[in-house]
Design an enzyme around this catalytic site. Sequence first.
Site, PDB file in Angstrom:
ATOM      1  CG  HIS A 136      -3.574 -11.897  -7.900  1.00 24.23           C
ATOM      2  ND1 HIS A 136      -3.173 -12.266  -6.442  1.00 24.23           N
ATOM      3  CD2 HIS A 136      -3.448 -10.320  -8.411  1.00 24.23           C
ATOM      4  CE1 HIS A 136      -2.858 -10.092  -6.272  1.00 24.23           C
ATOM      5  NE2 HIS A 136      -2.897  -9.322  -6.850  1.00 24.23           N
ATOM      6  CG  HIS A 138      -4.274  -5.642 -10.526  1.00 22.64           C
ATOM      7  ND1 HIS A 138      -4.999  -5.003  -9.378  1.00 22.64           N
ATOM      8  CD2 HIS A 138      -3.718  -6.680  -9.964  1.00 22.64           C
ATOM      9  CE1 HIS A 138      -3.950  -5.515  -9.079  1.00 22.64           C
ATOM     10  NE2 HIS A 138      -4.081  -6.016  -8.619  1.00 22.64           N
ATOM     11  CE  LYS A 219      -7.269  -8.739  -2.993  1.00 21.05           C
ATOM     12  NZ  LYS A 219      -6.470  -8.450  -4.426  1.00 21.05           N
ATOM     13  CG  HIS A 221      -5.821  -4.231  -2.087  1.00 19.26           C
ATOM     14  ND1 HIS A 221      -5.530  -3.303  -2.112  1.00 19.26           N
ATOM     15  CD2 HIS A 221      -5.634  -5.194  -3.318  1.00 19.26           C
ATOM     16  CE1 HIS A 221      -4.482  -3.347  -2.393  1.00 19.26           C
ATOM     17  NE2 HIS A 221      -4.308  -4.500  -3.564  1.00 19.26           N
ATOM     18  CG  HIS A 248      -3.850  -6.612  -1.415  1.00 20.70           C
ATOM     19  ND1 HIS A 248      -2.475  -6.247  -2.551  1.00 20.70           N
ATOM     20  CD2 HIS A 248      -3.197  -6.122   0.656  1.00 20.70           C
ATOM     21  CE1 HIS A 248      -1.899  -5.187  -1.677  1.00 20.70           C
ATOM     22  NE2 HIS A 248      -1.663  -4.993  -0.758  1.00 20.70           N
ATOM     23  CG  HIS A 322      -0.582  -0.439  -3.792  1.00 16.62           C
ATOM     24  ND1 HIS A 322      -1.251  -1.003  -4.457  1.00 16.62           N
ATOM     25  CD2 HIS A 322       0.574  -1.297  -4.583  1.00 16.62           C
ATOM     26  CE1 HIS A 322      -1.421  -2.078  -4.032  1.00 16.62           C
ATOM     27  NE2 HIS A 322       0.387  -2.592  -4.513  1.00 16.62           N
TER      28      HIS A 322
END
Length: 574
Positions: A136, A138, A219, A221, A248, A322
Amino acid sequence: MAYRIDRQAYAETYGPTTGDRIRLADTELILEVERDFTTYGEEVKFGGGKVIRDGMGQSQQSRANGAVDTVITNALILDWWGIVKADIGLRDGRIVAIGKAGNPDITDGIDIVIGPGTEAIAGEGHIVTAGAIDSHIHFICPQQIETALASGVTTMLGGGTGPATGTNATTCTPGAFHISRMLQAAEGLPMNLGFFGKGNASTAEALEEQVLAGACGLKLHEDWGTTPAAIDCCLSVADRFDVQVCIHTDTLNEAGFVEDTIRAIGGRTIHTFHTEGAGGGHAPDIIRICGESNVLPSSTNPTRPYTRNTLEEHLDMLMVCHHLDPAIPEDVAFAESRIRRETIAAEDILHDLGAFSIIASDSQAMGRVGEVITRTFQTAHKMKVQRGPLPEDAANPRGSRNDNNRIKRYIAKVTINPAIAHGIDNHVGSVEVGKLADLVLWKPGFFGVRPELVIKGGSIIWAQMGDANASIPTPGPVHGRPMFAAFGKALAPSCLTFLSQAAIETDLPNKLGLQRACIPVLNTRTIGKAEMHNNNSLPKVEVDPQTYEVFADGDLLTCDPAEELPMAQRYLLL
């Protein structure tokens, strides 16, 4: 004539043997050696006046006749399948044998031939694990790779393009252009790497394009819109191309609730990120999904383990990652809905029960890339202290002498299970014959915190090293430094890049000028929770919508936050 040596002297000379016990770092976790593959009286050890010398432990065999490139002597192997003492033979960057090393001309039962072309690494007094896999990531900055490598991680899977706003929040490398650039950037990085494309789309064309461009997974998200339609479309593409889908889910429940997500998944294999929910997902009950047989549930390390600081630090992390505005009440409410002490406490216990199968970092996006192994074994320690021995360990007829089952459960969360989840377990994830020689050597007192040596593709790539101007390697300052395998043309053959099979079939590596071995991900769509080693339990998990209390098979899951932890300030000043 036989010579007898007492157990302590033997351990100090050749490392611990069957029945010896070792504490991991400063935790309450006790490891016990289950089996010794070496032969008493015939051990091999390098050094002045010792065994690995011409005509003694070293044979006349050439490499062409079977001598290994490297032997790790008297290593204590810790892996999901066992805790054993053995010599390890490396050849062509792979593990070729685990057993007894030596000279077959003078000793029977030799599995690993030492010759004039063999290098020796002293494994005595060291624990050897597979390099950890962080699934996981980024990819916000390339400096993460060195930090992860220094912690014992040798494979990183995730998405991103650098410190773009999208990457700061989501583990996606969107589109063929960005995937190509990241694959090219990987050529200079001392790590096995794979990149996830963006999976958020309701039609297939753009997703197929990314898989053909080299994405090893997709992915979904919530920040890009994880709707039931996007979930179904993404999984359909993944099924056609045999790549994994990571998800997610929708914290705000805008497009549906957890039941709708489960319905959209439709029994297909999926890797659920931060399944507890603080990292994102249906509030307050995404944690329920860990009881589904097709779900591969993972945690990210900021909630590992639950401590007195966990809740407080999460709010600010979430606002930054976020792209939320603390001046907007709705943004603050969004953040607060994700942070629940009840589900974080339950997450500890679900890991201990083997219901959560994987731990990863969520690097620089609410997670710490250099603390995956540390946080994993801090969780194991906390559960040992709060819950006592696992039933499997307590059932030991000699009494609860060790925590072997718990230790093997937790090591699997950061090695073999993420490898299986992402279709790369034929190459990495365990200390087994045929696998890439990605190995980490630890002094027991520093286990999980600071590796002594990291071997990548059969060559030393990172090590604790003293002053380069000193007369010997050990004078301070001693700290981790990159070694020769991280430089020049040695880097490419020491590392792997993981791509979709479809991309490799189109000759993409040659089109992009890639020098590293490009390996296809395989068998990601036919696996489930049952394939998660030592972590395959399927409790029925329920969440009280008013109190957020979590129940597994009717039992309330709760625990106190830790006031202090091992593997922390005793080792790390900053």
